[in-house]
Design a protein around this motif. Structure first.
Motif, PDB file in Angstrom:
ATOM      1  N   THR A  95      27.096  30.310   1.781  1.00 57.04           N
ATOM      2  CA  THR A  95      28.090  30.430   0.725  1.00 57.04           C
ATOM      3  C   THR A  95      27.919  29.186  -0.152  1.00 57.04           C
ATOM      4  O   THR A  95      27.180  28.263   0.212  1.00 57.04           O
ATOM      5  CB  THR A  95      29.526  30.464   1.279  1.00 57.04           C
ATOM      6  OG1 THR A  95      29.740  29.271   2.045  1.00 57.04           O
ATOM      7  CG2 THR A  95      29.767  31.682   2.160  1.00 57.04           C
TER       8      THR A  95
ATOM      9  N   CYS B 103      35.014  35.361  10.827  1.00 57.18           N
ATOM     10  CA  CYS B 103      35.094  34.310   9.808  1.00 57.18           C
ATOM     11  C   CYS B 103      36.563  33.944   9.566  1.00 57.18           C
ATOM     12  O   CYS B 103      37.423  34.808   9.420  1.00 57.18           O
ATOM     13  CB  CYS B 103      34.435  34.773   8.518  1.00 57.18           C
ATOM     14  SG  CYS B 103      34.054  33.395   7.431  1.00 57.18           S
TER      15      CYS B 103
ATOM     16  N   CYS C  27      39.791  31.723   2.200  1.00 56.20           N
ATOM     17  CA  CYS C  27      38.636  31.001   2.750  1.00 56.20           C
ATOM     18  C   CYS C  27      38.020  30.222   1.600  1.00 56.20           C
ATOM     19  O   CYS C  27      38.305  30.505   0.435  1.00 56.20           O
ATOM     20  CB  CYS C  27      37.613  31.958   3.359  1.00 56.20           C
ATOM     21  SG  CYS C  27      36.604  32.785   2.131  1.00 56.20           S
ATOM     22  N   HIS C  28      37.142  29.265   1.921  1.00 57.00           N
ATOM     23  CA  HIS C  28      36.643  28.382   0.865  1.00 57.00           C
ATOM     24  C   HIS C  28      35.811  29.106  -0.185  1.00 57.00           C
ATOM     25  O   HIS C  28      35.675  28.635  -1.309  1.00 57.00           O
ATOM     26  CB  HIS C  28      35.837  27.230   1.484  1.00 57.00           C
ATOM     27  CG  HIS C  28      34.646  27.695   2.253  1.00 57.00           C
ATOM     28  ND1 HIS C  28      34.712  28.028   3.587  1.00 57.00           N
ATOM     29  CD2 HIS C  28      33.384  27.933   1.861  1.00 57.00           C
ATOM     30  CE1 HIS C  28      33.520  28.432   3.973  1.00 57.00           C
ATOM     31  NE2 HIS C  28      32.697  28.387   2.950  1.00 57.00           N
ATOM     32  N   ALA C  29      35.239  30.258   0.186  1.00 56.83           N
ATOM     33  CA  ALA C  29      34.324  30.940  -0.749  1.00 56.83           C
ATOM     34  C   ALA C  29      34.957  32.162  -1.412  1.00 56.83           C
ATOM     35  O   ALA C  29      34.291  32.885  -2.148  1.00 56.83           O
ATOM     36  CB  ALA C  29      33.056  31.348   0.002  1.00 56.83           C
TER      37      ALA C  29
ATOM     38  N   CYS D  69      32.537  38.445   7.964  1.00 58.78           N
ATOM     39  CA  CYS D  69      32.831  37.609   6.794  1.00 58.78           C
ATOM     40  C   CYS D  69      32.871  38.463   5.524  1.00 58.78           C
ATOM     41  O   CYS D  69      31.901  39.130   5.176  1.00 58.78           O
ATOM     42  CB  CYS D  69      31.743  36.542   6.674  1.00 58.78           C
ATOM     43  SG  CYS D  69      31.892  35.524   5.223  1.00 58.78           S
ATOM     44  N   ARG D  70      33.997  38.414   4.828  1.00 58.00           N
ATOM     45  CA  ARG D  70      34.161  39.192   3.582  1.00 58.00           C
ATOM     46  C   ARG D  70      33.213  38.673   2.494  1.00 58.00           C
ATOM     47  O   ARG D  70      32.706  39.430   1.686  1.00 58.00           O
ATOM     48  CB  ARG D  70      35.611  39.126   3.069  1.00 58.00           C
ATOM     49  CG  ARG D  70      36.681  39.538   4.059  1.00 58.00           C
ATOM     50  CD  ARG D  70      36.778  41.045   4.270  1.00 58.00           C
ATOM     51  NE  ARG D  70      35.541  41.710   4.543  1.00 58.00           N
ATOM     52  CZ  ARG D  70      34.958  41.772   5.755  1.00 58.00           C
ATOM     53  NH1 ARG D  70      35.493  41.219   6.789  1.00 58.00           N
ATOM     54  NH2 ARG D  70      33.809  42.417   5.925  1.00 58.00           N
ATOM     55  N   CYS D  71      33.027  37.372   2.484  1.00 55.88           N
ATOM     56  CA  CYS D  71      32.188  36.810   1.419  1.00 55.88           C
ATOM     57  C   CYS D  71      30.726  37.175   1.644  1.00 55.88           C
ATOM     58  O   CYS D  71      29.979  37.411   0.694  1.00 55.88           O
ATOM     59  CB  CYS D  71      32.388  35.294   1.358  1.00 55.88           C
ATOM     60  SG  CYS D  71      34.106  34.874   1.020  1.00 55.88           S
TER      61      CYS D  71
END
Ligand code: SF4
Ligand code: FES
Length: 359
Positions: free
Chosen positions: A179, A231, A251-253, A306-308
């Motif tokens: 990411t 995640c 989340c950060h991304a 993880c969605r990202c």
């Protein structure tokens, strides 16, 4: 619950795998001291126990001591995630007095040349060694964080030895996550299957050898896994991020996912955002899932991964993480691994840039 407080995106280092977004926030956009103080209080009321004071480099904030005292005073366990640059004896004393509970120091390599090349900052390695000593002398528990990738994974044994030498109680061997800036350096950073196997074995061996001395947390390379990681411990379940401008992210991304609306602590309370915010409810629980996750027996174990990563690789955040063997998009992950090639030469990184790099 844990909160990542990204106090600033400013940083003297320029790691090519930085998890900050490509579009970095400037100093002028950052929350003021009093705003962070309020956020820490709201976090404690919400049930957050653990705050990670992070960045960028949090020591770039002149009010770091004041913020640490405020977080600690709100009853939060405070962890400073730092490169070490910007800390000195006087500041460490002040941080200890402010109630700092824990320091997480990043290391980019096991010697000066390797570490400073990855961090893009000459003299950084020496400074870090000195900061580790300062932390140790003040009896603040120390974690060494080593992001592992293709260009340093062969040094895993030395990384473990370095953590022991520095007096760390915990070592985080975190395989690079693709990411933020790592996405533009994927070719240079993606470890090989052999490196991953060797690292996993080395960690297992060291865990037995160093029992009672060093705890090793290992984030394996999910590209080579059969199932994805949960995640963030599941979206909107146990963690939240506040970016330097006060935007609250699951989340950060998360900003890479189109269509999500992120609230700001300048407009709403943290509790309102956590419970009612669109972004937090978008992928909370299991209702949003499509097949194969919807009926999968692991849906409350990994929450679909993880969605990202689903967004970045499969093109839709609500798809199963393409790392999953059950995902129809798993072939894209395999293609990415195969495209690495065998004749890799140490390639130049595209370093993280910043509008203002604090030195
Ligand atoms: Fe996890 Fe979905 Fe794969 Fe099941 S199908 S293991 S829930 S990512
Ligand atoms: Fe955003 Fe995994 S990095 S959900």
């Amino acid at each position: 619950m844990a909160m990542l407080a990204e106090l600033t995106h400013r940083c003297p280092l320029a790691c090519p795998y930085c998890s900050n977004p490509l579009d970095l926030k400037t100093r002028a956009e950052e929350l003021e001291t009093r705003e962070w103080v309020r956020v820490f209080g709201e976090a404690a009321d919400l049930g957050v126990l653990h705050v990670h004071l992070s960045g960028g480099e949090p020591a770039a904030r002149p009010d770091l001591v004041e913020l640490t005292a405020a977080a600690s005073g709100s009853g939060l366990y405070t962890n400073l995630i730092t490169s070490g640059i910007g800390l000195n004896e006087k500041r460490m004393d002040a941080l200890a007095d402010a109630g700092l509970d824990h320091v997480q120091l990043s290391v980019q390599g096991v010697d000066e040349q390797a570490a400073d090349r990855v961090g893009g900052y000459t003299g950084g390695y020496r400074r870090k060694m000195d900061v580790a000593r300062m932390v140790r002398e003040r009896r603040i528990p120390l974690t060494v964080n080593a992001v592992c990738h293709r260009q340093n994974m062969d040094d895993i044994h030395c990384i473990i030895d370095l953590a022991v030498e520095l007096g760390a109680r915990r070592l985080e061997v975190a395989t690079v996550q693709f990411t933020g800036w790592a996405t533009v350096n994927r070719q240079q950073l993606m470890p090989t299957r052999a490196q991953v196997a060797e690292t996993t074995a080395a960690v297992e061996l060291a865990r037995r050898r160093l029992k009672g001395v060093l705890v090793i947390d290992y984030v394996p390379a999910d590209y080579y896994a059969t199932y994805p990681k949960a995640c963030m411990g599941g979206w909107g379940r146990v963690g939240l991020n506040v970016d330097p401008s006060g935007k609250v992210l699951p989340c950060h991304a998360a900003e890479m996912i189109p269509g999500l609306v992120f609230d700001n602590v300048r407009d709403k309370s943290l509790a309102q955002i956590w419970y009612d915010g669109d972004a937090f409810n978008a992928f909370r629980g299991t209702e949003w899932m499509k097949q194969p996750c919807r009926t999968c027996e692991r849906r409350e174990i990994d929450f679909g991964g993880c969605r990202c990563q689903a967004m970045a690789i499969a093109g839709e955040a609500a798809f199963a993480d393409p790392v999953c063997a059950k995902s129809p998009h798993r072939y894209l992950v395999d293609q990415a691994i195969e495209s690495l090639g065998v004749d890799f030469v140490e390639a130049d990184f595209r370093y993280r840039a910043a509008p203002e790099r604090t030195r």
